[in-house]
Every structure is written in structure tokens, then in C-alpha cells.
Scaffold this active site. Sequence first.
Site, PDB file in Angstrom:
ATOM      1  CG  HIS A  65     -20.168 105.401-100.668  1.00 21.33           C
ATOM      2  ND1 HIS A  65     -19.163 105.909-101.476  1.00 21.33           N
ATOM      3  CD2 HIS A  65     -20.981 104.713-101.491  1.00 21.33           C
ATOM      4  CE1 HIS A  65     -19.372 105.518-102.722  1.00 21.33           C
ATOM      5  NE2 HIS A  65     -20.469 104.789-102.757  1.00 21.33           N
ATOM      6  CG  ASP A  96     -16.228 107.290-100.754  1.00 21.22           C
ATOM      7  OD1 ASP A  96     -16.499 106.372 -99.954  1.00 21.22           O
ATOM      8  OD2 ASP A  96     -16.974 107.615-101.699  1.00 21.22           O
ATOM      9  CB  SER A 174     -20.015 102.462-104.761  1.00 23.87           C
ATOM     10  OG  SER A 174     -20.651 103.654-105.109  1.00 23.87           O
TER      11      SER A 174
END
Length: 466
Positions: A65, A96, A174
Amino acid sequence: MKKIITIILLTVATYATSLPTNSIVKLHTSASSANYKYPWQTSKIFKFLGSGAIIEGNKILTSAHVVSGARFLEVQKENDPKKYIATVKYISHQADLAIVEVKDKTFFKDTKPLKLNEKVKTRDEITVLGYPLGGNTISTTTGIISRIEYASYVWSNEYLLAIQVDAAINSGNSGGAAIDKNGDIVGIAMMTLKNANNISYIVPSVIINTFLEDIKDGKVDGFGSDGLTFNHINNDSVKEYYGLKNDNGILVTNVAYGINDFKENDIILEIDGNEVANNATIDSPFGRVHCDLIIHQKQIGDKVNFKVLRDKKIVSFDYTIQRVEPLIKREFNKEPRYLIFGGLAFTPLTKNYISAIGSNTSGINNLFYHKDKSNEFDEAVVWMQDSFPHKANRGYSSGAYVVETVNDIKVKNFNHFVSLIDNLDTEYVVIDTMEKEKIILNVKEARESFEDLKKIYYLNSDRRVD
């Protein structure tokens, strides 16, 4: 208070010199976001920051992402003002995860690739590394592994093994590495629970290693599935009915289209020699976890041995792992498809579209709760809620109705629907929906209407079908 899982994209700053900071990089992403509610509109461009970790082979490991839809990507090392142009080499939306490459290999000077460590357990100490908004130094937060369990990944809605940590992971972490006391990666920062104190999740190294093994042949095949829906067996009457003598076994209640090895009412007893408990767990190095872990550690095309109870007899067979796509899919890195005909808009029914129209989806959910793919039907087409008012379509409005037939011909998928519309040779077309709504249009008027529509509504095309 309701807890909402959110993707994490920025962070706060602290610094620790003893950590492998030269292996953690900052990613600057310029990405486009497709508009599934109004697919005829130009995609928006937005910018954000993320983190990544250098691993063997001059690769940068990060979250999908962070780089999904990237139109321009740059990477940067700590305390280095220079940014290097990068590209996304491989991406697994399911897990992911992504691999980023930098063409200029001088970027990797004075860096050290991090190793991955799968051997983790609850209460192990970890440190999460990432980059703060606007800063040039690495942020570190420490904590412990609270749980190792299956969870739904917020990016893909895939149900995969995840590690819950109590280290503070804030927006922007992230793709950053969670490392053990030896500086090895135990996971990649993925998501956090909003409105909860220090409850975050990382993608564990065992899932990362499956992804890295997958891409060795130069393409992403993804994580496989057995294509089964099953029930836990907790009631004694159910156990007696099927002749179960212990606490092992789960009941198969549905078999996906294209899966031929299993039958409804099979009781799965073992997978590759691992006993499956009545709650669908197996014993593993991480404790008791979901039995899907056995499949998720293997590749598409690998074989897995199943032992099942079928008609009160033990049957053993090898199942070849495959990727089972659901009827209603989530699309990534793809411009949404659509067709405008007579001012009415049609699109494939995807999770993206359902998400875009918000809460008005109860009818769709009820229609497709028990539906699966078949030889005659592998993609639903929806009559979109938004249309382009014109005399050709006066009186029509849609509640996101699902198209069933065109002139009594059942629609197989979106491409088939477009073909049916393009090849109409009748004066009128009748489009029926699963909700028993009916559209009747004059074909000539509907086709000619787009000349008006593109001037009135500034449309460039009546379709995107690829």
C-alpha cells in the site's frame, strides 16, 4: 468504542545509533487513485511517505500500500539529501508486500542487507524502524510480540498470519522493519487499530519468505487456497452424526467452482500430517494457528496431502494448490472499466465499486451471499447508481442493480455484456436485472445519444473495457 483498522503512513521520531539504521530507507510515492464511483473521470494524483528495508540482492522490501499505483517513486537514506529514482519490481496485494528496485546501485553503498527471522514467539522484544514526516532521521519504537494469529489484512481483506505488537506504530511506518535483538527482520509494519492504545500488526517473516520464494521465477503468482468454506465442529451431536471420535476435524460446507478434489460434508482431519482441530487450528512453531498456514507456506502448483472423513470412511489425496478468485474481486493498479449506453452507466461489480458507493449495498450483499462462479457466470455487471440524464433515459434510476439478461440472453461477464450491447440488431433493447428492474431503450436513439452526452457532460469516451 468501535475499533477501526487503518493503514499506517507517517510517524514520530526518536533515534538509536546501535540499530541497523543504514538498512532502513524512506520512500516518496506519487500515486494515482482510481475513481470507481465515477470511472469516466481522470484519476487523482496524491503524494505520501513510507518506509522500506534493504534485503539481500539490493532489494528494498516494503508494503504494497506504500507503492501501489505509483507513477513516480523515489527512495532516500537517512541523513542523505539525495533522492534516487526507484521502480516497483514485484507487488503482492494479498500479503501487502512489495519489492522496490533502484537502478543506480551506488544507492546501496555503505548499507547492509537485513536478514529475515521466522523463529519468533509471543513476548519476544522487537523494535520498529521507520521515518517521520518531514524528518531525515529514523524513528524507533520498542515493544513485544503480543499475539501471533490469523487476521484480515486491511489492504487486501486477505486472511493471513499476522503478528500483533504493542510497539507504538504511527502513520508513516508502513513498510518499515520490525527487528529482533539481533537486528533481523521479524516482520514489516502493516496496520494499526485506530482508537486503541498501541495495538498494531506486522506481516511476519514466514509470509514474507513465501512471497520472496514466489517471485524467484520473475512473476507474482500469489498465495493459494483450498477454495473451501467450512464450519467448526463443537456440538457433540454433530460429532456423533459424522462418526467423529475425538476433537479433530472441520466440516466442509461449500466447495468453490473449479475445485474438484473435495466434496461437501467432507470432514478435514489432517493437512500434510498435521491434525486439524475442531476450531480449524493446527499446532505450529507459533502456537495454535489457523490450518491455512500450511498452504500459505507453499507455492501455487505445490501439492498438499489431505486426509478427510467422507461417508464415514477415511480418504487421503493430494491437492494441487491454486489461486481461487472470488466472484466479486478487489482490483488493484487498474483503471476501472465502464460502458455508457443511452446515458446509463454500467461497470463490473467489484469490491472497489461497493466500497465507493458506501452503505447502499445491502441488496447486492443479499443477492451474492450464496453465489459462486460457474461455467455460465464469472463476473457480475452492475447498472451504476450515477447516470447522465438525457431524453433517451428519462424515468430511469438505479439502486446499483445487477444486470441479468440483455434481450433474454444471460450476461456472463462485463466483456460479454459490452459485446451484446455493441452487436444489437433490434429496434429496442431490454435489459433485465436480478432485482426485477427492467430497462427498455430505443437502440438507435441510445447509440446516437453519446454525441450529445460528451458535449453536455464533457466526456471523452463512452467506455473503458480493458
